[in-house]
Design a protein around this motif. Structure first.
Motif, PDB file in Angstrom:
ATOM      1  N   ARG A  83       1.317   5.407  -2.094  1.00 57.31           N
ATOM      2  CA  ARG A  83       1.680   6.818  -2.190  1.00 57.31           C
ATOM      3  C   ARG A  83       3.161   7.065  -1.880  1.00 57.31           C
ATOM      4  N   SER A  84       3.941   5.985  -1.758  1.00 54.08           N
ATOM      5  CA  SER A  84       5.395   6.062  -1.534  1.00 54.08           C
ATOM      6  C   SER A  84       5.756   6.734  -0.211  1.00 54.08           C
ATOM      7  N   LEU A  85       4.941   6.517   0.821  1.00 54.37           N
ATOM      8  CA  LEU A  85       5.255   7.045   2.138  1.00 54.37           C
ATOM      9  C   LEU A  85       6.181   6.081   2.878  1.00 54.37           C
ATOM     10  N   SER A  86       6.912   6.609   3.858  1.00 52.66           N
ATOM     11  CA  SER A  86       7.902   5.797   4.571  1.00 52.66           C
ATOM     12  C   SER A  86       7.320   5.099   5.790  1.00 52.66           C
ATOM     13  N   TRP A  87       6.416   5.747   6.492  1.00 52.64           N
ATOM     14  CA  TRP A  87       5.755   5.149   7.649  1.00 52.64           C
ATOM     15  C   TRP A  87       4.486   5.926   7.949  1.00 52.64           C
ATOM     16  N   VAL A  88       3.694   5.403   8.893  1.00 49.50           N
ATOM     17  CA  VAL A  88       2.478   6.076   9.350  1.00 49.50           C
ATOM     18  C   VAL A  88       2.541   6.180  10.869  1.00 49.50           C
ATOM     19  N   SER A  89       2.305   7.374  11.378  1.00 50.47           N
ATOM     20  CA  SER A  89       2.287   7.612  12.820  1.00 50.47           C
ATOM     21  C   SER A  89       0.839   7.542  13.287  1.00 50.47           C
ATOM     22  N   VAL A  90       0.503   6.513  14.109  1.00 51.53           N
ATOM     23  CA  VAL A  90      -0.885   6.284  14.502  1.00 51.53           C
ATOM     24  C   VAL A  90      -1.051   6.393  16.017  1.00 51.53           C
ATOM     25  N   GLU A  91      -2.277   6.727  16.426  1.00 50.88           N
ATOM     26  CA  GLU A  91      -2.654   6.800  17.843  1.00 50.88           C
ATOM     27  C   GLU A  91      -4.054   6.204  17.986  1.00 50.88           C
ATOM     28  N   PRO A  92      -4.182   4.874  17.862  1.00 50.19           N
ATOM     29  CA  PRO A  92      -5.513   4.248  17.861  1.00 50.19           C
ATOM     30  C   PRO A  92      -6.378   4.714  19.024  1.00 50.19           C
ATOM     31  N   PHE A  93      -7.636   5.027  18.706  1.00 48.31           N
ATOM     32  CA  PHE A  93      -8.552   5.611  19.685  1.00 48.31           C
ATOM     33  C   PHE A  93      -9.887   4.893  19.588  1.00 48.31           C
ATOM     34  N   GLY A  94     -10.369   4.395  20.718  1.00 46.81           N
ATOM     35  CA  GLY A  94     -11.672   3.735  20.707  1.00 46.81           C
ATOM     36  C   GLY A  94     -11.977   3.083  22.034  1.00 46.81           C
ATOM     37  N   ASN A  95     -13.227   2.760  22.236  1.00 45.29           N
ATOM     38  CA  ASN A  95     -13.704   2.179  23.482  1.00 45.29           C
ATOM     39  C   ASN A  95     -13.220   0.738  23.649  1.00 45.29           C
ATOM     40  N   GLY A  96     -12.656   0.433  24.824  1.00 46.37           N
ATOM     41  CA  GLY A  96     -12.221  -0.934  25.103  1.00 46.37           C
ATOM     42  C   GLY A  96     -11.088  -1.396  24.213  1.00 46.37           C
ATOM     43  N   HIS A 296       4.411   3.853  15.441  1.00 44.97           N
ATOM     44  CA  HIS A 296       4.760   3.940  14.025  1.00 44.97           C
ATOM     45  C   HIS A 296       4.443   2.628  13.324  1.00 44.97           C
ATOM     46  N   LEU A 297       3.851   2.754  12.152  1.00 41.71           N
ATOM     47  CA  LEU A 297       3.600   1.618  11.281  1.00 41.71           C
ATOM     48  C   LEU A 297       4.553   1.744  10.095  1.00 41.71           C
ATOM     49  N   PRO A 298       5.687   1.004  10.086  1.00 44.95           N
ATOM     50  CA  PRO A 298       6.645   1.126   8.979  1.00 44.95           C
ATOM     51  C   PRO A 298       6.012   0.717   7.647  1.00 44.95           C
ATOM     52  N   VAL A 299       6.334   1.476   6.606  1.00 45.33           N
ATOM     53  CA  VAL A 299       5.842   1.171   5.262  1.00 45.33           C
ATOM     54  C   VAL A 299       7.016   0.848   4.349  1.00 45.33           C
ATOM     55  N   ASN A 300       8.044   1.704   4.373  1.00 48.53           N
ATOM     56  CA  ASN A 300       9.299   1.443   3.663  1.00 48.53           C
ATOM     57  C   ASN A 300      10.350   1.135   4.727  1.00 48.53           C
ATOM     58  N   PRO A 301      10.669  -0.154   4.971  1.00 47.75           N
ATOM     59  CA  PRO A 301      11.555  -0.531   6.082  1.00 47.75           C
ATOM     60  C   PRO A 301      12.915   0.168   6.063  1.00 47.75           C
ATOM     61  N   GLY A 302      13.521   0.311   4.894  1.00 52.30           N
ATOM     62  CA  GLY A 302      14.838   0.939   4.799  1.00 52.30           C
ATOM     63  C   GLY A 302      14.824   2.387   5.222  1.00 52.30           C
ATOM     64  N   ARG A 303      13.883   3.157   4.674  1.00 48.81           N
ATOM     65  CA  ARG A 303      13.797   4.581   5.020  1.00 48.81           C
ATOM     66  C   ARG A 303      13.395   4.756   6.475  1.00 48.81           C
ATOM     67  N   TYR A 304      12.522   3.862   6.977  1.00 48.28           N
ATOM     68  CA  TYR A 304      12.116   3.977   8.378  1.00 48.28           C
ATOM     69  C   TYR A 304      13.291   3.706   9.310  1.00 48.28           C
ATOM     70  N   ARG A 305      14.112   2.694   9.009  1.00 46.56           N
ATOM     71  CA  ARG A 305      15.292   2.410   9.838  1.00 46.56           C
ATOM     72  C   ARG A 305      16.249   3.593   9.829  1.00 46.56           C
ATOM     73  N   ALA A 306      16.415   4.233   8.667  1.00 51.89           N
ATOM     74  CA  ALA A 306      17.300   5.397   8.575  1.00 51.89           C
ATOM     75  C   ALA A 306      16.774   6.541   9.432  1.00 51.89           C
ATOM     76  N   TYR A 307      15.450   6.704   9.433  1.00 54.28           N
ATOM     77  CA  TYR A 307      14.834   7.749  10.253  1.00 54.28           C
ATOM     78  C   TYR A 307      15.086   7.482  11.739  1.00 54.28           C
TER      79      TYR A 307
END
Length: 321
Positions: A83-96, A296-307
């Protein structure tokens, strides 16, 4: 080692990963999609910046099996790239849930989206035990609430949300802070209240509404998500009693774990910006629980570094504003 309450709380899907929350986000005009696999599910909400779009997944992915995080992140990253996204912001949630962020390709976010620590009260405990866990000051305030002219009401009528947004507007003005606008809460009430996923708790002082709180509910978990008040609430000490009353009402709806949503880390100095309300929340006798934090999970390394390179300038501009 995790306590029994911590195990159970982290095994419950947070409200921000439910279908009801997805419907609410879409009502706000957001592009929200769900990805899932064996043992995991993730609600992803598209966000835009001048340096590219990204996915935000508040308290997600939600993992029923702690070992499936690598697979979940791989699937999410592949779809984000498509989908041409630059990165994903995640907050993993779960037991253990314990993970090596570096091995998974995650980068610590410069600023957390959701709190990394919270306080949770186990409402299944005998009321006498929960009562004794309160501070002596809180017990006194609750006992004398009616004599001080306080009364309480729970609303599931979306139209009543204006009572709350009026309070929130006064809070924003007094503290000179920026909060969600009235339309955000109006849509939240319209979508979530009829589904039994949101409740408005109101405190009245001498028959005037002076304090309110929105309790979001997902299964057996209730989240003390938003609070607001008029100046009279301080004089009446309404906020403290309102939280206790909200807990009692949540228990009556079948809630077991009451999440007070967000505190400073245990042992944080008194200079911490959250020190005041963290002390307040902990006086209800709950248990501190550490969550995963924002990554953050980088998807497009160049755009993520710029961010990432632009963050110091963006923070300076925010301070100036």
């Amino acid at each position: 080692m995790l306590s029994s309450s911590e195990h159970k709380f982290l095994s419950s899907c947070p409200i921000t990963q439910t279908d009801e929350w997805a419907e609410f986000q879409k009502a706000l005009g957001k592009d929200a999609v769900r990805l899932k696999g064996k043992g995991w599910s993730c609600l992803l909400i598209r966000q835009s910046t001048k340096l590219g779009d990204y996915w935000l997944t508040p308290y997600g992915p939600f993992l029923k099996d702690k070992d499936v995080l690598p697979e979940a992140l791989g699937t999410i990253r592949t779809e984000a790239k498509r989908r041409s996204l630059s990165w994903v912001s995640v907050e993993p949630f779960g037991n253990g849930l314990y993970y090596n962020a570096r091995k998974l390709g995650l980068k610590k976010a410069g600023k957390a989206y959701n709190p990394a620590y919270t306080v949770v009260n186990d409402l299944s405990l005998a009321e006498a035990k929960r009562w004794s866990a309160l501070s002596a000051t809180f017990r006194n305030l609750i006992n004398r609430a009616e004599k001080r002219g306080l009364s309480f009401r729970t609303s599931t009528e979306p139209k009543d949300i204006k009572l709350f947004t009026d309070m929130l507007g006064e809070v924003a003005s007094r503290k000179k802070i920026s909060l969600h606008n009235a339309d955000y809460f109006k849509k939240q009430a319209e979508i979530l209240m009829p589904k039994g996923a949101a409740f408005l708790e109101l405190a009245y002082y001498e028959k005037k509404p002076v304090a309110g709180a929105i309790i979001l509910q997902s299964g057996k978990v209730g989240h003390y998500a938003y609070a607001g008040s008029h100046p009279e609430a301080r004089k009446a000490e309404a906020g403290t009693v309102l939280v206790w009353q909200a807990m009692q009402n949540a228990l009556g709806r079948g809630v077991r774990w009451f999440d007070l949503f967000g505190v400073a880390p245990p042992g944080a100095p008194t200079s911490h910006p959250w020190a005041g309300f963290s002390t307040f929340k902990r006086k209800f006798g709950g248990e501190d629980i550490a969550l995963g934090g924002t990554w953050h999970l980088p998807v497009n390394p160049g755009r993520y570094r710029a961010y990432r390179a632009s963050l110091p300038l963006m923070r300076r501009l925010q301070k100036i504003r």
